[in-house]
Each structure stands twice: as structure tokens, then as C-alpha cells.
Design an enzyme around this catalytic site. Sequence first.
Site, short mmCIF file in Angstrom:
data_model
loop_
_atom_site.label_atom_id
_atom_site.label_comp_id
_atom_site.label_asym_id
_atom_site.label_seq_id
_atom_site.Cartn_x
_atom_site.Cartn_y
_atom_site.Cartn_z
N HIS A 48 30.54 -19.59 -20.48
CA HIS A 48 31.46 -19.98 -19.39
C HIS A 48 31.08 -21.36 -18.83
O HIS A 48 31.14 -21.58 -17.62
CB HIS A 48 31.45 -18.93 -18.27
CG HIS A 48 32.07 -17.62 -18.67
ND1 HIS A 48 33.42 -17.39 -18.62
CD2 HIS A 48 31.51 -16.46 -19.13
CE1 HIS A 48 33.68 -16.15 -19.03
NE2 HIS A 48 32.54 -15.58 -19.34
N ASP B 142 27.39 -13.32 -18.38
CA ASP B 142 28.34 -12.45 -19.08
C ASP B 142 28.95 -13.14 -20.29
O ASP B 142 29.01 -14.36 -20.37
CB ASP B 142 29.47 -12.05 -18.12
CG ASP B 142 30.19 -13.28 -17.55
OD1 ASP B 142 29.49 -14.21 -17.11
OD2 ASP B 142 31.44 -13.31 -17.56
N GLU B 143 29.41 -12.31 -21.22
CA GLU B 143 30.25 -12.74 -22.33
C GLU B 143 29.71 -13.99 -23.03
O GLU B 143 30.49 -14.89 -23.38
CB GLU B 143 31.68 -13.02 -21.83
CG GLU B 143 32.34 -11.82 -21.22
CD GLU B 143 33.70 -12.12 -20.59
OE1 GLU B 143 34.60 -11.29 -20.73
OE2 GLU B 143 33.86 -13.19 -19.97
N ALA B 144 28.41 -14.04 -23.26
CA ALA B 144 27.81 -15.22 -23.90
C ALA B 144 27.88 -15.04 -25.43
O ALA B 144 26.87 -15.15 -26.12
CB ALA B 144 26.38 -15.41 -23.42
N SER B 145 29.08 -14.83 -25.93
CA SER B 145 29.18 -14.49 -27.35
C SER B 145 29.01 -15.70 -28.27
O SER B 145 28.95 -15.54 -29.49
CB SER B 145 30.48 -13.75 -27.65
OG SER B 145 31.51 -14.21 -26.83
#
Length: 514
Positions: A262, A325-328
Site C-alpha cells: 500500500h 496488510d495485503e503485502a502480496s
Amino acid sequence: MSLRTVLILVAALVATSVSASPSARAAAPLSFGGVVPAPVSATPAAGVTYRITSATSLYSDVPAVGEQLARQLRRSTGFPVAIVAAPPADGISLRLGSVSGGEEAYRLDVTATGITVLANGAAGLFNGVQTLRQLLPYAADSASVQPGPWPVQGGRITDAPRYAYRGAMLDVARHFFPLAAVQRYIDQIALYKINYLHLHLSDDQGWRIVVDSWPRLATYGGSTAVGGDPGGYYTKAQYQELVAYAAARNITVVPEIDLPGHTNAALASYAELNCDGVAPPLYTGTDVGFSSLCTSKELTYTFIDQVLGELAALTPGPYLHLGGDEASSTKPADYAAFMNRAQAIAAAHGKTVIGWHDIVKATPLPSTVAQYWGTTPDDSAVASAGRKVIMSPASRAYLDMKYNRRTPLGQDWAGLIEVKDAYGWNPGTYLTGLPAQQVLGVEAPLWTETIRTSADIEYMAFPRLPAVAELGWSPYAKHDWTAFKQRLGAQGPRWRVQGVNYYHSGQITWPAGS
Ligand code: TNX
């Protein structure tokens, strides 16, 4: 039909419409049952009423809390509500003294001659005043002089919170909200005893706070928003003004810099933060998971040290939220090593870390708080991490989820959330296997990919935010949908006089005047 009959009919019609008008209904004191969140105990005294009149004066051991109440009562009643130097014989007294239940607890007594709020400190007095506002006719919350009268039902309320953390989150990154809009939201949530405001200050679509050592974060990274809407950012002075405004309403600001994903707005602002040294373009879409800070570059850690250091210096509250979060686009091992260093840096700046629950994939510090945003009650890694948890299950507490298929705003990836769904869960037992004493509290996040104005914020937050606020404040023994519906409905006329654009959920019986 005789003239007399016609006159009688007209008189009857007028009488009906008068008794249905807001001012006539306001003449009867609201019952103690109308308060959201439900107090620990409320005992009405039958037949006892206190009336605020032009003779009512006000005394407060904490002047700022007394002045806030007096200012609002003057605006709506038109009475002088003089601040006096000692508790008045006829009037309102906000007193410091010992009550059980901690800093936020209070006791409220309404007799025929006055109203007394007793608390251990300013926070408790503020909370007692929020309850008093809901005992007053809703016109007392109006911004202009109303006819009255101003009765308050007699009796005693004793009250204290179930959880220390009762939060609301506003995503000011996907869409930027100017100071006045955030202050408006603060005013609205404070009435329900929310005591933390989590500001999501950075994301792929925008960076919203000035950092002196990295100035392009705000001036360039802050220039965009979702869909090409106008960007914006807070100066340090504005952020501090917001923190002080919130503090005056018993709300602590929790700033979030979302790391290491993000981060497109930061990566676009400084080419050297990218592993390949090339800045990506600014981003105005709504995808997630595509950006990552360069975890192998030492400069990255200088960057977060300076960013977090400047933010910590502006933030009196105990918490820094590091996202996570969501550190893909970050390899799992790199993510863990990065979040461990980021936590150490935040701790070195004197702050306790909050992270989205993904942070349990790193090694959370013993003090780190995980914010659970899953959509099911099953997440053994979070439940067994041995850390404090803030409960924000997306399928219950996410204010950006649609109410139903016809809701014009919001998303539905975590489901549709009607008021009953937002209310119908227990933060103390929701996450399977999580010991109850590890629940620090609840938070209702509002992501703003589809939210652009205060009216949009209000439509999604009301009436669900008060539902989550009650889960955070009231003892679970008070949990009762049928009673809650009534108490929530009673907020409708209050929101109307305040100009709050709430959703008229069909699950609630809204009284006339809503
Ligand atoms: C997931 S929940 C996100 C956000 C989005 C949100 C939209 C979480 C920690 N991350 O980046 O804005 O969904 O509902």
C-alpha cells in the site's frame, strides 16, 4: 355538517398534528432506555423530572467539559446557562470524585433540582455529558434556538466501558477529507463514546501528512485520489489541530502509515525507494497488493525511521499503526524481517505498534496489538499469537460494506452488512480460541474507495457505527437486538436535527421526526 362540527374536526386535526410535531413530543422526558451505548445500570425515579430553564446554571470541576456542554445548551435552548464558581442549587454540576470502573466511568444523577455527573477525571465527565445529551430532548442538539421545554427524566445511571479501545477508522488516503470533514465525523462519533480515531494516512492512491525530511510524499504523493478526484494532505499544524480537537472529545488519534505494501504514493514520490531505482506513476485505481517498499535497501529503513519519528513527535497518543496488510508483492520472509525492523523503529520512538492482523506472520513484539479484519471467526494464527487484538471482523464491522444489494455506495467483498449483522456478534468470543482477556476492544473501519463526501461517510457509518460502539462499551449482558432497535431508532430525530445523512434501515422503526 354544522359549523360547530367542522370547527371540532379542525380542532381535532390541529391537536393531532401538534402532538406529532417534534416540539410537542419533546415535552415528555426521554426515558433512560434511550441511550446508546446502553449504560451498565439505569434506574429511573418515577415522577421525577429536572427541567432546564433560563435559571439553570452550570458548574464543572473540569472547565473545558463544562464549557462544551454550556455552549451547546445555549445554542439550542437560547438560555444563558451561566458558568458558576460552585455547584448550583438549581442546575448542572460536573464533579470529580471517586466512582468505580476507572478513568472513563461516571455516575449521573437527575433529581428535581439538578443534574450531577460524577467521575474520576475528565474522560468520565465527558462520557457522562454524552449520556446527558441523549436524555435531553433531541432538539437540544440543534444548532439553532428551539422552543423547548427541556425536561430530563429523573434517576441514576452508573456506567463504565467494557473495553478500553473503542475505535473508528477513516481512510483519508483513497479519498482525502479536509480537516472540517474529519472534525464533523469526530463530533458525530464522540456522542457514542468512541475513544480512538484511527486515520489511514497513506496508501497507493495518496500520502496525506507532511513529512519534512521527505517533502514530496505530501506535495506529489498527496496530489491524487481514487478516480482522479482531488488529492490533498494535512500540514503538521493541521494534524496537530485535529489531534487536539479529538482530544477535547475524549478521542485519541491513531495515525497509520501502511507498510510495506500500500505504498505506491511513496514509491512514486521518490525513485530511490524502489529496488530498481525507477519511480512508478501515481495511481488512482482501486486494486490492492501490487506495491512494496524495497525491503533489501538500507535507505528504506532510514525512510521509515524518519517518517515514523516525525509522526510520533506529532502524536501524543500511545499508538502508531504500521498497517502490514495485503503485502502480496513482498516475499513472506522479507515481510517478516521488514515488519520486525519497523516495529523496533516505532518502539524506539516510544510508541506501541498496532498492525493489521497479517502482522502475526512476522514476530509481533509482546506489546504489539493485532487488528483482526478477517471475514470468519477462524484464524488460529491470530488467536494463538498471545497478543492483544482489536476486533474489526470485515463481515461485521466494516462500514464500507453495502447494507444490501441496492446500497449505492460501498463494496461487498466481505458480505452485505445490515444493522442487525453489525450488532449481532460478541467481540469477546467472536474469534475462535482467542482468550477473552486479550481483546483490547473493537473498531469500525471506513475505507473510502467509493466514499467522497461527509454525506457519504454518514450514510455508511450511521446507524452501524453506534452498533459497534455499543459492542465496545456495554456489558454483553445488555446485548438485546429488540431493545437496541428501539434505542437506535430514538437517535433518528437527533441525527435529523444535526443534519446527519443516515441510512433509514428498514430493520429499525424510526419514530416520527426521523
Ligand atoms: C481491504 S482490510 C483492505 C483495504 C481496502 C478494503 C476495502 C484491509 C486491512 N485492507 O486496503 O480498502 O479491503 O474494503
